[in-house]
Motif scaffolding. Structure first.
Motif, short mmCIF file in Angstrom:
data_model
loop_
_atom_site.label_atom_id
_atom_site.label_comp_id
_atom_site.label_asym_id
_atom_site.label_seq_id
_atom_site.Cartn_x
_atom_site.Cartn_y
_atom_site.Cartn_z
N ASP A 106 24.75 49.78 -12.70
CA ASP A 106 25.21 48.80 -11.72
C ASP A 106 24.37 47.52 -11.86
OD1 ASP A 106 26.23 47.84 -9.05
OD2 ASP A 106 24.10 48.09 -8.60
N SER A 108 25.28 44.89 -14.06
CA SER A 108 25.22 44.59 -15.51
C SER A 108 24.82 43.15 -15.82
CB SER A 108 26.59 44.79 -16.15
OG SER A 108 27.10 46.01 -15.83
N SER A 109 25.23 42.22 -14.96
CA SER A 109 24.95 40.81 -15.29
C SER A 109 23.44 40.53 -15.19
CB SER A 109 25.72 39.88 -14.37
OG SER A 109 25.32 40.07 -13.05
N ASN A 198 26.36 37.38 -1.04
CA ASN A 198 26.47 36.25 -1.97
C ASN A 198 27.00 35.05 -1.18
OD1 ASN A 198 27.06 34.33 -3.83
ND2 ASN A 198 28.09 35.71 -5.26
N TRP A 230 19.09 38.42 -1.92
CA TRP A 230 20.26 38.73 -2.77
C TRP A 230 19.82 38.85 -4.21
CZ3 TRP A 230 24.72 40.84 -2.07
CH2 TRP A 230 25.73 40.72 -3.03
N LEU A 234 23.78 45.93 -6.48
CA LEU A 234 23.93 46.68 -5.22
C LEU A 234 22.77 47.64 -5.01
CD1 LEU A 234 25.57 47.73 -2.77
CD2 LEU A 234 26.81 49.22 -4.37
N TYR A 250 29.50 42.87 1.26
CA TYR A 250 30.37 42.22 0.28
C TYR A 250 31.76 42.24 0.87
CZ TYR A 250 30.95 39.72 -3.97
OH TYR A 250 31.14 38.69 -4.84
N LYS A 260 34.86 43.20 -3.84
CA LYS A 260 34.49 43.30 -5.26
C LYS A 260 34.06 44.71 -5.65
CE LYS A 260 31.50 41.61 -8.86
NZ LYS A 260 30.22 41.05 -9.24
P1 AFP Z 1 27.92 43.29 -12.16
O1 AFP Z 1 27.74 44.73 -12.58
O2 AFP Z 1 29.13 42.63 -12.75
O3 AFP Z 1 26.67 42.48 -12.34
O4 AFP Z 1 28.25 43.35 -10.60
C1 AFP Z 1 27.31 43.88 -9.74
C2 AFP Z 1 27.97 44.15 -8.43
O5 AFP Z 1 29.04 45.03 -8.58
C3 AFP Z 1 26.98 44.68 -7.40
O6 AFP Z 1 25.99 45.49 -7.95
C4 AFP Z 1 26.43 43.44 -6.76
O7 AFP Z 1 26.05 43.65 -5.43
C5 AFP Z 1 27.59 42.47 -6.82
O8 AFP Z 1 28.45 42.93 -7.88
C6 AFP Z 1 27.15 41.07 -7.15
O9 AFP Z 1 28.22 40.23 -6.95
P2 AFP Z 1 28.14 38.65 -7.26
O10 AFP Z 1 28.36 38.50 -8.73
O11 AFP Z 1 29.24 38.06 -6.43
O12 AFP Z 1 26.80 38.15 -6.84
#
Ligand code: AFP
Length: 324
Positions: A106, A108-109, A198, A230, A234, A250, A260
């Motif tokens: 979880d 990934s970015s 966010n 933030w 998650l 969220y 999301k």
């Molecule tokens: P990624 O896995 O694409 O980074 O998303 C992470 C997530 O599912 C969760 O772990 C975060 O709380 C949320 O998305 C972050 O969302 P934002 O990109 O809107 O900040």
């Protein structure tokens, strides 16, 4: 082991399944810790069913968890954020009574920039009778979870889990390769000092969500102003709020009308843990653990954390008239 003793008829199979998941967590943790030194950072070159770029570590973590549990005879099917469909145990393998759904990595970015990420898992008993499991096994309401947990690859690696008898945290001691009990019986604060959202989406939220956040920021009607955190993982944001006291939201917004986050392998396990720690989790209307999923990758809005804060936000969001 202590938990197992509380269940006189336990066969030890659930404990062993948790050990299998711990093994996967240790392998992923080792890879995460060395990520900048090995060729494991960056995109894998494929997209998952959500249309998101898969990172090399996403794919590695997914295969690691699946390989750690598919050949033990303890599970009949697994499902993951990274797989389009549930994956039954391979032909010829003994199918066990448990079902594991998971988000292998979880946040990934955050991988490439060395910010905490996590693994989330949830365990159910199968509802199919025998043979390899199927989608129905993976689409149960969260209240039927047998166990849920997450592994946080943070300043240290921690495993936090519940089997419905409180929440317990273990820290990985890398010198002996074991998770050691460091946070027994975690309880979260009834009212949080932090909110996590966010906030760049402010203009896309409904007026009700905007009101909740504005009130938390400024303080209103006896509420003390809250501070904001933030991380955008998650697991990291939830863990911080669990220990320090806070609430994570969220919500839906005009860009993401369903929210999301994923119900089955992100929100339901976190909701089980949160309730066991004395907190609460809703989608702004309903208790997360009561929602029966229709599809594996279905999204849901999420309000999770300190009970009073979740109730406050849910009351305001649920009272908002539905607009077409
Ligand atoms: P990624 O896995 O694409 O980074 O998303 C992470 C997530 O599912 C969760 O772990 C975060 O709380 C949320 O998305 C972050 O969302 P934002 O990109 O809107 O900040």
């Amino acid at each position: 082991m202590e938990q197992e003793r509380l269940h006189p008829h336990a066969t030890g199979e659930l404990s062993n399944l948790l050990y299998d998941i711990c093994l996967a967590a240790k392998i992923i943790s080792r890879q995460v810790r060395r990520a900048g030194l090995t060729d494991i950072l960056g995109a894998f070159g494929t997209k998952n069913i959500q249309g998101e770029q898969q990172q090399k570590l996403d794919v590695f973590a997914n295969e690691t968890v699946r390989n750690a549990i598919h050949y033990t005879g303890r599970v009949c099917v697994t499902a993951s954020e990274e797989d389009d469909e549930p994956v039954p145990v391979p032909a010829g393998q003994r199918a066990g009574k448990y079902v594991v759904v998971f988000d292998p990595l979880d946040g990934s970015s955050n991988i490439d920039v060395n910010i905490p990420i996590g693994t989330i898992f949830s365990i159910y008993r199968r509802v199919s009778r025998n043979g390899p499991g199927n989608a129905k096994d993976c689409l149960q309401a969260g209240r039927h979870q047998v166990a849920a947990g997450y592994v946080l690859y943070g300043s240290s690696t921690m495993l936090v889990y519940t089997t419905g008898k409180g929440v317990h945290g273990f820290t990985l001691d890398p010198t002996i390769g074991e998770f050691l009990l460091s946070h027994p019986d975690i309880k979260t604060a009834p009212v949080g000092g932090y909110y996590s959202i966010n906030e760049s989406n402010f203009d896309r939220w409904s007026p009700a969500v905007q009101r909740v956040i504005t009130n938390w920021k400024k303080g209103e009607g006896g509420i003390k102003p809250k501070n904001m955190r933030w991380v955008a993982s998650l697991v990291a944001d939830f863990h911080r709020n669990l220990l320090a006291g806070g609430v994570f939201i969220y919500p839906t917004d005009s860009k993401s009308p369903q929210g999301k986050l994923r119900l089955v392998y992100e929100c339901a396990p976190m909701a089980f843990i949160c309730e066991q720690a004395g907190g609460a989790a809703t989608d702004g209307h309903r208790r997360i653990l009561d929602i029966v999923p229709d599809t594996l990758h279905q999204k849901t809005p999420l309000v999770i954390g300190a009970k009073a804060d979740v109730e406050y936000a849910t009351e305001i969001i649920a009272a908002e008239p539905v607009t077409a």
